[in-house]
Design an enzyme around this catalytic site. Structure first.
Site, PDB file in Angstrom:
ATOM      1  N   GLY A  46       9.342  31.049  12.738  1.00  0.00           N
ATOM      2  CA  GLY A  46       9.433  29.691  13.170  1.00  0.00           C
ATOM      3  C   GLY A  46      11.013  29.683  13.449  1.00  0.00           C
ATOM      4  O   GLY A  46      11.220  28.920  14.502  1.00  0.00           O
ATOM      5  N   CYS A  47      11.957  30.116  12.713  1.00  0.00           N
ATOM      6  CA  CYS A  47      13.348  30.101  13.066  1.00  0.00           C
ATOM      7  C   CYS A  47      13.771  30.686  14.370  1.00  0.00           C
ATOM      8  O   CYS A  47      14.785  30.256  14.988  1.00  0.00           O
ATOM      9  CB  CYS A  47      14.185  30.417  11.747  1.00  0.00           C
ATOM     10  SG  CYS A  47      13.811  29.477  10.267  1.00  0.00           S
ATOM     11  N   THR A  48      13.118  31.866  14.502  1.00  0.00           N
ATOM     12  CA  THR A  48      13.483  32.631  15.571  1.00  0.00           C
ATOM     13  C   THR A  48      13.037  31.661  16.849  1.00  0.00           C
ATOM     14  O   THR A  48      13.740  31.548  17.756  1.00  0.00           O
ATOM     15  CB  THR A  48      12.858  34.132  15.279  1.00  0.00           C
ATOM     16  OG1 THR A  48      13.206  34.773  14.319  1.00  0.00           O
ATOM     17  CG2 THR A  48      13.035  34.791  16.906  1.00  0.00           C
ATOM     18  N   ALA A  51      15.574  28.680  17.428  1.00  0.00           N
ATOM     19  CA  ALA A  51      16.734  29.367  18.036  1.00  0.00           C
ATOM     20  C   ALA A  51      16.576  29.980  19.627  1.00  0.00           C
ATOM     21  O   ALA A  51      17.229  29.767  20.321  1.00  0.00           O
ATOM     22  CB  ALA A  51      17.420  30.596  17.287  1.00  0.00           C
TER      23      ALA A  51
END
Length: 155
Positions: A46-48, A51
């Site tokens: 999710g964070c990838t 970003a």
């Protein structure tokens, strides 16, 4: 749990190390708008996605006068790996002590798979040129969030 920021609040200044260990301060961006987004961990799906979405839209955001700073509890070494692996262009800073996360109301109790846990609350705070909170969004989704911000800001 820390207080959530509201529009009109003064955005708390911070100085944190970036992926290269260089200090980045919110006050360095005075005169420009800043999107400060808080995410749980580098190198996670999710964070990838989030970003990469910010990186893909960085030219549009920068052209409209916005800088983007991503804050996570990761150490600079992990942020550097994240940046290199995903070819990220957003500024990533680490807050291992979680002091800035707490100040921004982006750390505390949250629901994760139906359980109440303590951790990073995925959040985005838009700061205006004078250092005031323009928008404060909490418990945002990683997917589609950047598109929603762009729409909400009328870009």
């Amino acid at each position: 749990m820390s207080e959530r920021l509201q529009p009109g609040d003064t955005a708390p200044d911070f100085t944190l190390p970036d992926a290269d260990g260089k200090e980045v301060s919110l006050s360095d961006h005075r005169g420009r708008k800043v999107i400060v987004y808080f995410y749980p961990a580098a190198l996670t799906p999710g964070c990838t996605k989030q970003a990469c979405d910010f990186t893909d839209n960085l030219d549009l955001l920068a052209g409209a006068g916005y800088d983007v700073i991503g804050v996570s509890p990761d150490k600079p070494e992990k942020l550097a790996k994240f940046r290199e692996k995903e070819d990220l262009r957003v500024t990533l800073v680490g807050d291992p002590s979680k002091a800035v996360l707490e100040t921004y109301g982006a750390f505390g109790e949250k629901k994760l798979y139906g359980k109440t846990v303590t951790g990073v609350i995925r959040s985005t705070v838009v700061v205006d040129e004078d250092g005031k909170v323009e928008r404060a969004l909490y418990n945002v989704k990683a997917t589609g969030h950047v598109a929603k911000i762009i729409k909400d800001l009328g870009l």
